[in-house]
Scaffold this active site. Structure first.
Site, PDB file in Angstrom:
ATOM      1  N   ASP A 344       0.852  -1.172   0.000  1.00 31.68           N
ATOM      2  CA  ASP A 344       0.000   0.000   0.000  1.00 31.68           C
ATOM      3  C   ASP A 344       0.897   1.235   0.000  1.00 31.68           C
ATOM      4  O   ASP A 344       2.031   1.185   0.484  1.00 31.68           O
ATOM      5  CB  ASP A 344      -0.883  -0.023   1.251  1.00 31.68           C
ATOM      6  CG  ASP A 344      -1.874   1.110   1.267  1.00 31.68           C
ATOM      7  OD1 ASP A 344      -2.443   1.414   0.206  1.00 31.68           O
ATOM      8  OD2 ASP A 344      -2.090   1.691   2.346  1.00 31.68           O
ATOM      9  N   ASP A 630      -2.462  -0.844   5.657  1.00 33.14           N
ATOM     10  CA  ASP A 630      -2.880  -0.318   6.946  1.00 33.14           C
ATOM     11  C   ASP A 630      -4.378  -0.135   7.060  1.00 33.14           C
ATOM     12  O   ASP A 630      -4.894   0.033   8.156  1.00 33.14           O
ATOM     13  CB  ASP A 630      -2.180   1.019   7.233  1.00 33.14           C
ATOM     14  CG  ASP A 630      -2.440   2.051   6.144  1.00 33.14           C
ATOM     15  OD1 ASP A 630      -3.131   1.722   5.169  1.00 33.14           O
ATOM     16  OD2 ASP A 630      -1.952   3.189   6.282  1.00 33.14           O
ATOM     17  N   ASP A 634      -7.386  -3.135   3.007  1.00 30.88           N
ATOM     18  CA  ASP A 634      -6.253  -4.034   2.793  1.00 30.88           C
ATOM     19  C   ASP A 634      -6.454  -5.404   3.455  1.00 30.88           C
ATOM     20  O   ASP A 634      -5.732  -6.350   3.138  1.00 30.88           O
ATOM     21  CB  ASP A 634      -4.967  -3.414   3.359  1.00 30.88           C
ATOM     22  CG  ASP A 634      -4.585  -2.129   2.660  1.00 30.88           C
ATOM     23  OD1 ASP A 634      -4.729  -2.077   1.425  1.00 30.88           O
ATOM     24  OD2 ASP A 634      -4.162  -1.189   3.340  1.00 30.88           O
TER      25      ASP A 634
END
Length: 891
Positions: A344, A630, A634
């Protein structure tokens, strides 16, 4: 004021509401939901809809009972083999061995149970993200209710600080900003609006008239119609993905499962062959049964689960010191196999805070705001505009609170010498036109000497159009709007969020504060470009991963231009690489995507289910995938990945609970340390397997070949179990402390489908086992035919000490034992010395002779045993010498 002229609906609500709520006017949405947005639902209608749609809650899947979780820990093939070994050991009169095996099995099961029990909390953590209360309009009156009591069609009022309690189509948005990072990965709060959008197929981050459950209102106010609750919300869809997504076994688990199956078959074959050969030679049936069973028990490395657990636990403790917390022990080793890291962007590769990256003042580009005295009057006005036309607030603890963009402008201005607190004493704010998503700008009025100065900042296409002149540092000149807009587009193409700044001087605050009267005839000052900057240490970490054969991939919900800019800065992608968007990914057939997946380095504007699709596609290509993240969005991909890595500081509870590993400092670079530790641990586990299987092979060859050489059975069942006990336990555990070999991180990742016996390991097991067995049989043949009464004790001693020589030499694939030094692994040296002392004890302590069926050796017999048992050590050292000099190739 409600937009789009909402009117009282006349038709019943449809059972299946349209999916593209953002493309409908609020009037059409209200009509579809059969609600008057000026009054809300009545009590009877709320009750009817609640019975139809249920509660606004995230449903948890039916969890397995703790007992079922515990029992499932004992279904692995290796564990079943060990349980069988314990039962057999007890049957042949060896309760200590049986107890030791069962303790190891129970310990392994307990650790697995604890890990799995904690993992079940992932979906439960999703429920905590839901707002506990909601302000709702029902029967014309506003009330505060539990968010779980909301139904489709409810009118909900939103204010700064509120959690969005359900998926909503906004009817009203007054300077409304919503933090959606946990759901979409967008790094800054999103400006919301109430107008309908023309495009139907839009990613979540671009649906500006929608607010989603689990996000947070950071500024302004608004109102909306509930269009989805519970599991039908975007948050609920993620919960469903998380619940349905099966966790992938780690490389170590796969390899050990394969090893256990192979070993179980081998043990049964050994039992059968040794028993039949012995009986055919005329040996006692009972003796041969006990011998065969003892040998089968010895062939099973019951210390393996303990060695693996100790190695992983030691690695986990070391990694905590390097800011990496392991939630599931196998994850320590898994990183050593990873070939792709799908990361990410926001908060992982970047700092998760906006920062001024570039400014253009008086026609000049720079990386910072002009300091006081630089670029003349234009520089001064530009710096004052950033400081004064700003709602960020400085606190006593040196923290700045406010919208991330405003905080970045405040900090950049203060660093250039424009302190807001000092400036506003001389130039206090007298009036303002707040930011509006329709105008895309804001204006503030400040006293300046006898007059007034108004600063306007906002979207370049809006602000530039309001300007006729530009301040070039010395005075006003005609503005070439196309030149400025081209500059703004170039900055935006670099991934920057671009704002334009202008001013106008007034004799006094205008009596009519309207945008039409105030925001015109402005003087352009400059552009400012902001970016959530990369973490400074990540660039080196990316290079390190690439050198180690690991491919970093960025997967983000952010804008493609921003993703490209960050990826290029970090070295994740080159100028020739393309960014694939979620929309493009959705249109791409699966088979075509699988063919392209290894060429894509950056994905932008992706949905949660698409992250799983990317991970699965890579896994289908034979890659082992780590996923960092985070946000809530996700979590499903973190669970699906071979190893999920969550952020400890900015990460949500859902992400952390779905992960295998947590980065306590949110530092992507910490993964590098984990990769190094994972490779070292796997090497040590592989060393133990090689050591124990080589030693076991030596025992098998000794017993199996003796009858064919005309020799009696060389060892009794008690001897086999003693060797197994003294050589497998402590020496094997001590191998877990072996330091890493040189060049560890210059090796490519292990192929995911590679057998644990690859790279020459099975050949070593055969030839070293044969050498060990050959030396033992040579000892037996000489001692037995020379009439030595102690021949069986001599065979036992040679076989035991040969294994100690083997464990010392096996510490490295290439380096000599003498180069490594005996003190670089003190636990192993201590374990070898202890094993030697125990073996001497069974020979020379009279009380132990009848127990272990041994006899004291003469000095010459002992010296001969010591010389013969060193042959294996010298043979392995010779092999390593040949590898170092290129006479023998090893991968």
């Amino acid at each position: 004021m409600i937009s789009d002229n909402v009117h009282m609906p006349t038709s019943e609500a449809t059972d299946v509401p349209p999916a593209a709520w953002h493309a409908l006017t609020t009037s059409d949405v209200a009509q579809q939901l059969t609600v008057d947005p000026r009054a809300g639902l009545c009590a009877d209608e709320v009750a009817r809809r609640r019975s139809t749609y249920g509660l606004n809650a995230i449903q948890e899947h039916r969890a397995r009972s703790p007992w079922r979780m515990l029992l499932d820990q004992f279904t692995d093939v290796m564990i079943l083999v060990l349980i069988a070994a314990a039962i057999i050991s007890g049957m042949i009169g060896e309760p200590p061995d049986a107890i030791a095996i069962m303790v190891i099995v129970l310990l392994n099961g307990a650790i697995g149970f604890i890990q799995e029990y904690r993992a079940e909390r992932a979906v439960a953590a999703l429920k905590l993200l839901a707002a506990l209360n909601a302000k709702v309009l029902r029967e014309g009156k506003q009330a505060t209710i539990l968010a779980a009591q909301l139904v489709p069609g409810d009118v909900v009022v939103l204010e700064a600080g509120d959690g969005v309690p359900a998926d909503m189509r906004l009817m009203e948005a007054v300077q409304l900003k919503v933090e959606e990072a946990a759901l979409t990965g967008e790094s800054v709060p999103v400006d919301k609006q109430a107008r309908s959008l023309t495009e139907v197929q839009l990613p979540l981050g671009d649906r500006l008239n929608m607010a989603y459950k689990g996000t947070l209102v950071t500024y302004g106010r608004g109102a909306g119609l509930v269009v989805a609750i519970g599991m039908h919300t975007e948050l609920g869809k993620i919960a469903a993905l998380l619940r349905e997504e099966e966790e992938v076994k780690t490389p170590l688990q796969k390899r050990l499962a394969q090893f256990g199956q192979w070993l179980a078959l081998a043990a049964l074959a050994i039992c059968a062959i040794v028993f039949l050969v012995g009986v055919l030679r005329g040996e006692s049936v009972i003796l041969m049964f006990l011998t065969a069973v003892s040998l089968a028990v010895a062939a099973i490395p019951e210390a393996l689960p303990a060695v693996v657990t100790v190695a992983l636990a030691r690695g986990a403790r070391k990694m905590v010191k390097k800011q990496a917390l392991i939630r599931r022990l196998p994850a320590v080793e898994t990183l050593g196999s990873v070939t792709y890291i799908c990361s990410d962007k926001t908060g992982t590769l970047t700092q998760n805070k906006m920062q001024v990256e570039q400014v253009a003042v008086a026609g000049q580009l720079a990386a910072r705001v002009p300091r006081v005295g630089e670029r003349g009057e234009a520089g001064r006005l530009f710096g004052q505009a950033l400081a004064l036309s700003n709602d960020a607030v400085h606190q006593d603890n040196d923290r700045v609170l406010g919208d991330p963009t405003e905080v970045a402008l405040y900090v950049a201005a203060r660093q250039a010498g424009y302190d807001k607190e000092r400036l506003q004493i001389a130039s206090p704010r007298l009036a303002e036109l707040p930011f509006d998503s329709d105008r895309k700008c804001m204006t503030t009025f400040h006293g300046e000497g006898p007059g007034i100065v108004a600063f306007t900042k906002g979207a370049p296409e809006r602000v530039v159009g309001l300007c006729e002149t530009i301040h070039d540092g010395t005075g006003r000149v005609s503005l070439k709007q196309d030149v400025v807009l081209d500059q703004a587009e170039r900055m935006a193409a670099e991934g920057l969020r671009v704002l334009a700044v202008a001013f106008r001087q007034w004799p006094a605050v205008p009596s009519e504060l309207s945008a039409e009267q105030v925001e015109r005839d402005l003087v352009f000052l400059g552009l400012v470009g902001l970016l959530d900057p990369p973490r400074p240490e990540v660039h080196e970490a990316v290079k390190f991963c690439q050198a180690a054969g690991i491919t970093p991939v960025m997967i983000t919900g952010d804008h493609p231009a921003t993703a490209r800019a960050i990826a290029k800065r970090l070295g994740i992608m080159s100028s020739d690489d393309v960014v694939m968007t979620g929309e493009e990914l959705a249109r791409l057939p699966l088979e075509n995507f699988v063919e392209q997946v290894e060429q894509i380095r950056v994905y932008a504007r992706v949905a949660p289910e698409q992250k799983i699709k990317i991970v699965k596609a890579l896994q289908d290509k034979g890659e082992f995938v780590a996923m960092t993240g985070d946000g809530v969005n996700d979590a499903p991909a973190l669970k699906r990945a071979d190893i999920g890595i969550a952020m400890g500081v900015t990460g949500t509870d859902v992400a952390r609970e779905s992960s295998h590993m947590i980065l306590l400092d949110d530092n992507f670079a910490s993964i590098v340390s984990a990769v190094r530790e994972g490779r070292r641990i796997f090497d040590n586990i592989r060393r133990f397997i090689k050591y124990t299987m080589t030693s076991n092979a030596g025992e098998i060859w000794t017993i199996f070949l003796a009858p064919f050489l005309g020799l009696p059975i060389p060892l009794l069942p008690i001897h086999i179990l003693w060797i197994n006990l003294v050589t497998d336990g402590l020496p094997g555990l001590a191998l877990a402390a072996e330091p890493e070999e040189r060049g560890l991180m210059q090796r490519p990742p292990r192929p995911p489908n590679e057998s644990i016996f690859a790279r020459g390991m099975w050949q070593d097991i055969i030839w070293v086992g044969l050498l060990m067995g050959g030396v033992s049989l040579l000892t037996q043949a000489w001692a037995y035919r020379s009439g030595h009464a102690h021949w069986q004790t001599m065979v036992l001693t040679v076989l035991t000490l040969s294994q100690m020589g083997n464990v010392l030499a096996i510490r490295s694939e290439r380096e000599s034992f003498f180069t490594l030094g005996p003190l670089t692994n003190r636990p192993l040296l201590a374990a070898v010395l202890l094993a030697f002392a125990l073996q001497m004890g069974t020979i020379y302590i009279p009380a132990l002779n009848p127990i272990f069926k041994t006899e004291p050796l003469d000095l010459d017999e002992l010296l001969l045993c010591l010389v013969l048992s060193s042959v294996v050590f010298l043979g392995v050292e010779l092999q390593k010498w040949m590898i170092r000099h290129g006479w023998l190739m090893r991968a």
